[in-house]
Design a protein around this motif. Structure first.
Motif, PDB file in Angstrom:
ATOM      1  N   TYR A 443       0.835  -1.209   0.000  1.00  0.00           N
ATOM      2  CA  TYR A 443       0.000   0.000   0.000  1.00  0.00           C
ATOM      3  C   TYR A 443       0.866   1.253   0.000  1.00  0.00           C
ATOM      4  CZ  TYR A 443      -3.187   3.627   1.611  1.00  0.00           C
ATOM      5  OH  TYR A 443      -3.902   4.791   1.738  1.00  0.00           O
ATOM      6  N   SER A 444       1.938   1.238   0.798  1.00  0.00           N
ATOM      7  CA  SER A 444       2.822   2.407   0.848  1.00  0.00           C
ATOM      8  C   SER A 444       3.509   2.622  -0.503  1.00  0.00           C
ATOM      9  CB  SER A 444       3.872   2.232   1.944  1.00  0.00           C
ATOM     10  OG  SER A 444       3.259   2.234   3.222  1.00  0.00           O
ATOM     11  N   SER A 445       3.901   1.531  -1.164  1.00  0.00           N
ATOM     12  CA  SER A 445       4.520   1.661  -2.486  1.00  0.00           C
ATOM     13  C   SER A 445       3.531   2.242  -3.490  1.00  0.00           C
ATOM     14  CB  SER A 445       5.020   0.294  -2.969  1.00  0.00           C
ATOM     15  OG  SER A 445       6.095  -0.155  -2.171  1.00  0.00           O
ATOM     16  N   GLN A 446       2.274   1.779  -3.440  1.00  0.00           N
ATOM     17  CA  GLN A 446       1.246   2.347  -4.314  1.00  0.00           C
ATOM     18  C   GLN A 446       1.052   3.834  -4.045  1.00  0.00           C
ATOM     19  OE1 GLN A 446      -2.514   0.192  -4.948  1.00  0.00           O
ATOM     20  NE2 GLN A 446      -1.576  -1.548  -3.917  1.00  0.00           N
ATOM     21  N   LEU A 447       1.091   4.193  -2.762  1.00  0.00           N
ATOM     22  CA  LEU A 447       0.880   5.586  -2.386  1.00  0.00           C
ATOM     23  C   LEU A 447       2.032   6.460  -2.881  1.00  0.00           C
ATOM     24  CD1 LEU A 447      -1.424   6.967  -0.938  1.00  0.00           C
ATOM     25  CD2 LEU A 447      -0.161   6.776   1.199  1.00  0.00           C
ATOM     26  N   TYR A 448       3.271   5.953  -2.772  1.00  0.00           N
ATOM     27  CA  TYR A 448       4.414   6.723  -3.260  1.00  0.00           C
ATOM     28  C   TYR A 448       4.384   6.847  -4.786  1.00  0.00           C
ATOM     29  CZ  TYR A 448       6.633   6.785   1.348  1.00  0.00           C
ATOM     30  OH  TYR A 448       6.915   7.031   2.667  1.00  0.00           O
ATOM     31  N   SER A 449       3.934   5.795  -5.465  1.00  0.00           N
ATOM     32  CA  SER A 449       3.813   5.873  -6.928  1.00  0.00           C
ATOM     33  C   SER A 449       2.709   6.840  -7.325  1.00  0.00           C
ATOM     34  CB  SER A 449       3.527   4.476  -7.500  1.00  0.00           C
ATOM     35  OG  SER A 449       4.620   3.609  -7.289  1.00  0.00           O
ATOM     36  N   PHE A 450       1.624   6.846  -6.563  1.00  0.00           N
ATOM     37  CA  PHE A 450       0.533   7.792  -6.836  1.00  0.00           C
ATOM     38  C   PHE A 450       0.978   9.224  -6.553  1.00  0.00           C
ATOM     39  CE2 PHE A 450      -3.756   9.632  -5.744  1.00  0.00           C
ATOM     40  CZ  PHE A 450      -4.244   9.581  -7.038  1.00  0.00           C
ATOM     41  N   ASP A 451       1.837   9.373  -5.556  1.00  0.00           N
ATOM     42  CA  ASP A 451       2.386  10.696  -5.250  1.00  0.00           C
ATOM     43  C   ASP A 451       3.223  11.209  -6.423  1.00  0.00           C
ATOM     44  OD1 ASP A 451       2.861  12.859  -3.301  1.00  0.00           O
ATOM     45  OD2 ASP A 451       4.933  12.177  -3.361  1.00  0.00           O
ATOM     46  N   ARG A 452       3.938  10.287  -7.086  1.00  0.00           N
ATOM     47  CA  ARG A 452       4.709  10.688  -8.258  1.00  0.00           C
ATOM     48  C   ARG A 452       3.773  11.074  -9.408  1.00  0.00           C
ATOM     49  NH1 ARG A 452       6.404  12.161 -12.279  1.00  0.00           N
ATOM     50  NH2 ARG A 452       8.102  11.471 -13.629  1.00  0.00           N
ATOM     51  N   LEU A 453       2.703  10.293  -9.604  1.00  0.00           N
ATOM     52  CA  LEU A 453       1.748  10.605 -10.669  1.00  0.00           C
ATOM     53  C   LEU A 453       1.110  11.971 -10.454  1.00  0.00           C
ATOM     54  CD1 LEU A 453       0.037   9.772 -13.157  1.00  0.00           C
ATOM     55  CD2 LEU A 453      -1.574   8.708 -11.547  1.00  0.00           C
ATOM     56  N   THR A 454       0.835  12.316  -9.190  1.00  0.00           N
ATOM     57  CA  THR A 454       0.187  13.597  -8.875  1.00  0.00           C
ATOM     58  C   THR A 454       1.198  14.706  -8.631  1.00  0.00           C
ATOM     59  OG1 THR A 454       0.072  12.981  -6.527  1.00  0.00           O
ATOM     60  CG2 THR A 454      -1.838  12.450  -7.899  1.00  0.00           C
ATOM     61  N   CYS A 455       2.470  14.454  -8.987  1.00  0.00           N
ATOM     62  CA  CYS A 455       3.515  15.489  -8.872  1.00  0.00           C
ATOM     63  C   CYS A 455       3.640  16.014  -7.439  1.00  0.00           C
ATOM     64  CB  CYS A 455       3.241  16.629  -9.840  1.00  0.00           C
ATOM     65  SG  CYS A 455       3.043  16.108 -11.545  1.00  0.00           S
ATOM     66  N   GLY A 456       3.669  15.095  -6.489  1.00  0.00           N
ATOM     67  CA  GLY A 456       3.831  15.478  -5.084  1.00  0.00           C
ATOM     68  C   GLY A 456       2.552  15.915  -4.418  1.00  0.00           C
ATOM     69  N   GLY A 457       1.408  15.711  -5.056  1.00  0.00           N
ATOM     70  CA  GLY A 457       0.139  16.159  -4.487  1.00  0.00           C
ATOM     71  C   GLY A 457      -0.212  15.448  -3.195  1.00  0.00           C
ATOM     72  N   ILE A 458       0.057  14.140  -3.105  1.00  0.00           N
ATOM     73  CA  ILE A 458      -0.257  13.376  -1.889  1.00  0.00           C
ATOM     74  C   ILE A 458       0.593  13.867  -0.720  1.00  0.00           C
ATOM     75  CG2 ILE A 458      -0.163  11.095  -0.827  1.00  0.00           C
ATOM     76  CD1 ILE A 458      -2.464  11.433  -2.741  1.00  0.00           C
ATOM     77  N   THR A 459       1.890  14.043  -0.973  1.00  0.00           N
ATOM     78  CA  THR A 459       2.775  14.535   0.092  1.00  0.00           C
ATOM     79  C   THR A 459       2.320  15.901   0.587  1.00  0.00           C
ATOM     80  OG1 THR A 459       4.669  13.313  -0.781  1.00  0.00           O
ATOM     81  CG2 THR A 459       5.143  15.196   0.637  1.00  0.00           C
ATOM     82  N   LYS A 460       2.007  16.795  -0.340  1.00  0.00           N
ATOM     83  CA  LYS A 460       1.581  18.142   0.032  1.00  0.00           C
ATOM     84  C   LYS A 460       0.282  18.096   0.855  1.00  0.00           C
ATOM     85  CE  LYS A 460       0.363  22.651  -1.972  1.00  0.00           C
ATOM     86  NZ  LYS A 460       1.311  23.433  -1.154  1.00  0.00           N
ATOM     87  N   TYR A 461      -0.648  17.256   0.435  1.00  0.00           N
ATOM     88  CA  TYR A 461      -1.936  17.179   1.139  1.00  0.00           C
ATOM     89  C   TYR A 461      -1.758  16.612   2.545  1.00  0.00           C
ATOM     90  CZ  TYR A 461      -6.724  15.843   2.267  1.00  0.00           C
ATOM     91  OH  TYR A 461      -7.927  15.687   2.904  1.00  0.00           O
ATOM     92  N   LEU A 462      -0.968  15.529   2.674  1.00  0.00           N
ATOM     93  CA  LEU A 462      -0.795  14.905   3.985  1.00  0.00           C
ATOM     94  C   LEU A 462       0.032  15.776   4.931  1.00  0.00           C
ATOM     95  CD1 LEU A 462      -0.197  11.179   2.943  1.00  0.00           C
ATOM     96  CD2 LEU A 462      -2.302  12.223   3.799  1.00  0.00           C
ATOM     97  N   GLU A 463       0.967  16.564   4.376  1.00  0.00           N
ATOM     98  CA  GLU A 463       1.796  17.418   5.228  1.00  0.00           C
ATOM     99  C   GLU A 463       1.105  18.722   5.591  1.00  0.00           C
ATOM    100  OE1 GLU A 463       5.478  18.008   3.238  1.00  0.00           O
ATOM    101  OE2 GLU A 463       6.273  16.011   3.739  1.00  0.00           O
ATOM    102  N   GLU A 464       0.362  19.309   4.629  1.00  0.00           N
ATOM    103  CA  GLU A 464      -0.217  20.632   4.841  1.00  0.00           C
ATOM    104  C   GLU A 464      -1.732  20.615   4.992  1.00  0.00           C
ATOM    105  OE1 GLU A 464       1.126  23.275   1.795  1.00  0.00           O
ATOM    106  OE2 GLU A 464       3.195  22.531   1.856  1.00  0.00           O
ATOM    107  N   GLY A 465      -2.360  19.484   4.637  1.00  0.00           N
ATOM    108  CA  GLY A 465      -3.812  19.397   4.730  1.00  0.00           C
ATOM    109  C   GLY A 465      -4.529  20.184   3.660  1.00  0.00           C
TER     110      GLY A 465
END
Length: 684
Positions: A443-465
């Protein structure tokens, strides 16, 4: 005997507790679990090292530096070509070279090539961010694999220790006649299996560490442990739309397609403006097709080709046939100038036809790329939600099994449940724990791959809300500066953002003190007063009707000088003398507020005004800069909207509006201010 049973139950309970702690991530970054002398390599540290070790990252950075030099040299070359063509020269042998006028191809090259090189540089800078996203994905997934193997080794070794202890106790019981040989045989098989599992996991761990080490440029075979990289936050379906928009604004493919479409549009409109200057009366032959391309509509290529042929024929119609002097027929073409008729575009007569169709294809490609990214984000998002639901279901199953195991442990203590039955339940529970560790990693690997697809969107959302847009970065000049004397300016277009940047460079030891500057175009200030050394950034202007451009310099609030600049070149010198005084700017007042809407389906724009209180405005009329009425001459009541063709809506700066009172007597003429949506007039 009672003490031996208590020790056995205690060790079994500790094994259960160990498995629960691993699944909860308790073993992460705790000194007690790290072996002596080992260091923790964090995921953030691994990413930074990977950037430095990435061949793609280094390659793109090198391309950026080379492109900056290429752009600077191209600007210098164009300036020299312009000077050479427009300068009168002669030699001692009385060979004269008179100034020449550039044809359309040369003028286009002068205007468009710097923009083209700037665009290539912007694309490389955007690509650098995309390479970072790719590196982040690769390193994150390698890190997850290394961490998962590390924790499965810890968990399996704990199971092996527990199984080995149970085997020894059962062997002792057989010797004392209290146990069964079957329990010993079963225990040996379990120890053998777990020993094999640990060896296999260690080989997997070494392979994972080697791959991660190659990515970050370190030898991780010994002396390193890894912290928990599993992402704890959840993403809900409600954020799909916002996440898709965020991805579209940053995806490299969308960016390139949008940039190409924007470049195609600018190229098309640049050619359109140059043709209008030369062939304004003939443009109706092809203007409707240009407008269709601009608005993204489908173009009838055959009809466009026929109209374009008529356009080319009309350009030379004045020089067709002959005229007579007495009895001699003289071809009219003899009177045709070097740049008259089709000769102005003889290098590529179908340049406008080609540009329109190319832009239509680029716009279609941009729309298709957008749909492709939207579908990819949607599909991967659904897959991620499905994986998360499966993980939650497995976690719930493990929790239920843990509760059952605790109850069976109590029954075993009471002698109501055999050791064999308890051991079978514990083995099943531990297998589920291993499965949950694997599922967490997947699941974490899928999430990191999805973060790459969204150009860091997942990281930004989880860190900044939030996925709110980033603050626009300041404008860095693409020109590679060289040491020189005097003040100078540079003008650069950022095609992707439809803006331009004006940089003013004042040497530290300059003879005149300058702290701030302003840009004035045709007597109107563009943008705000800017500190010397900082770029002035503004929406791109249409340069068709620009009569003059100048930079005004100030020493704090004291006016210093005004220098004319050429808006059609990329850089030039500034002769700041500090001897002149600018004419006092007339005070302005607001006459009205206004709003406008443009409907691409009809090609019409609608203007509405709201007069300021006390102005006595009852009627108005919209005109061009020369005072000619736009669309119709009749006065429009102040409370009614004014509708006109989009041709007039291209640049509101070129429009004027005259106000009248209730008796239809002229009050004054105002100017549109698109930045504030106000109409202002100069006070006498």
């Amino acid at each position: 005997m009672g003490r031996e049973k208590w020790k056995k139950r205690r060790k079994r309970f500790l094994c259960i507790l160990c498995s629960v702690c691993i699944s909860a991530g308790v073993f992460v970054q705790t000194p007690r679990t790290a072996e002596a002398g080992q260091r923790v390599l964090t995921l953030a540290q691994a990413k930074k090292l990977a950037y430095l070790n990435s061949a793609d990252y280094t390659k793109v950075k090198s391309k950026i530096n080379l492109q900056k030099i290429k752009y600077t040299e191209a600007v210098k070359s164009i300036a020299l070509k312009q000077k050479n063509m427009l300068t009168f020269r002669w030699s001692p042998l009385l060979k004269f070279k008179f100034p020449e006028r550039p044809d359309m191809a040369e003028l286009y090259d002068w205007l468009y090539k710097p923009i083209q090189l700037q665009t290539a540089l912007s694309e490389l800078m955007h690509e650098l961010h995309d390479v970072k996203y790719a590196v982040d994905e690769k390193v994150s997934n390698l890190y997850v694999a290394a961490y998962a193997a590390q924790e499965k080794i810890t968990f399996t070794e704990a199971r092996l220790d527990s199984a080995d202890g149970t085997l020894k106790r059962n062997e002792w019981k057989v010797k004392t006649g209290e146990g069964a040989q079957a329990d010993v045989d079963k225990g040996k098989a379990q120890v053998k299996k777990l020993t094999t599992d640990v060896s296999l996991l260690m080989r997997q761990h070494e392979t994972a560490k080697k791959k991660l080490g190659n990515a970050v440029g370190l030898d991780l075979s010994w002396g390193y442990r890894f912290e928990n990289p599993y992402v704890k936050g959840k993403i809900g379906r409600s954020m799909l739309k916002e996440l898709t928009e965020y991805t579209l604004s940053r995806d490299q493919g969308c960016y390139e397609a949008g940039l190409n479409a924007r470049a195609g549009l600018i190229s098309m409109e640049l050619n359109e403006r140059m043709l209008k200057v030369k062939y304004k009366r003939y443009m109706p032959y092809i203007q409707s097709y240009i407008n269709q391309a601009r608005q993204g509509q489908k173009i009838d290529k055959d009809a466009f080709k026929a109209s374009y042929d008529q356009f080319l024929h009309a350009l030379d119609s004045r020089w067709q046939g002959n005229f007579k002097i007495l009895f001699i027929k003289i071809p009219k073409e003899w009177l045709k100038g070097a740049l008259d008729g089709v000769r102005y575009i003889e290098d590529d007569p179908y340049v406008m036809y080609t540009q329109v169709l190319e832009y239509a294809d680029l716009k279609l490609e941009q729309d298709n790329k957008k749909k492709e990214v939207e579908e990819a984000v949607s599909d991967r998002f659904e897959a991620l939600i499905t994986s998360r639901n499966a993980l939650d279901a497995l976690r719930e199953t493990v929790t239920d099994m843990e509760g059952k195991l605790q109850k069976q442990l109590a029954l075993n203590r009471q002698g109501k449940l055999s050791f064999e039955e308890l051991n079978a339940q514990q083995e099943e529970y531990e297998e589920y724990e291993i499965e949950m560790l694997d599922t967490l990693a997947d699941y974490s690997s899928q999430l990191y791959s999805f973060d790459r697809l969204t150009c860091g969107g997942i990281t930004k959302y989880l860190e900044e809300g939030s996925l709110s847009a980033d603050t626009a970065a300041g404008g860095e000049s693409y020109l590679v500066q060289e040491d020189g004397e005097g003040a100078y300016y540079t003008l650069e277009s950022r095609m992707e953002d439809n803006i331009f940047l004006l940089h003013v460079r004042i040497p530290e030891d300059f003879k005149v003190k300058v702290t701030d500057y302003e840009l004035w175009v045709d007597g109107t200030q563009v943008g705000d007063r800017t500190k010397a050394g900082d770029p002035l950034k503004h929406l791109a202007l249409t340069l068709d009707d620009v009569q003059s451009a100048a930079v005004r310099f100030y020493n704090k609030d004291v006016f210093v000088d005004e220098c004319k600049i050429d808006p059609m070149v990329s850089q030039g010198t500034l002769d700041i003398k500090g001897e002149y005084k600018a004419a006092e700017k007339k005070a302005e007042k607001k006459a009205a507020d206004y709003s406008y809407t443009f409907r691409s389906s009809t090609g019409m724009a609608e203007l509405k005004i709201e007069p300021a209180a006390g102005e006595g405005i009852a009627y108005y009329q919209v005109t061009d800069r020369d005072g000619q009425a736009v669309f119709e001459k009749k006065l429009v009541p102040a409370g009614e909207p004014f509708r006109y063709l989009e041709v007039a809506a291209k640049d509101q700066k070129n429009l004027r509006i005259t106000f009248y009172d209730a008796d239809k007597k002229k009050l004054y003429t105002g100017e549109f201010q698109p930045d504030t949506l106000q109409i202002t007039v100069q006070e006498e």
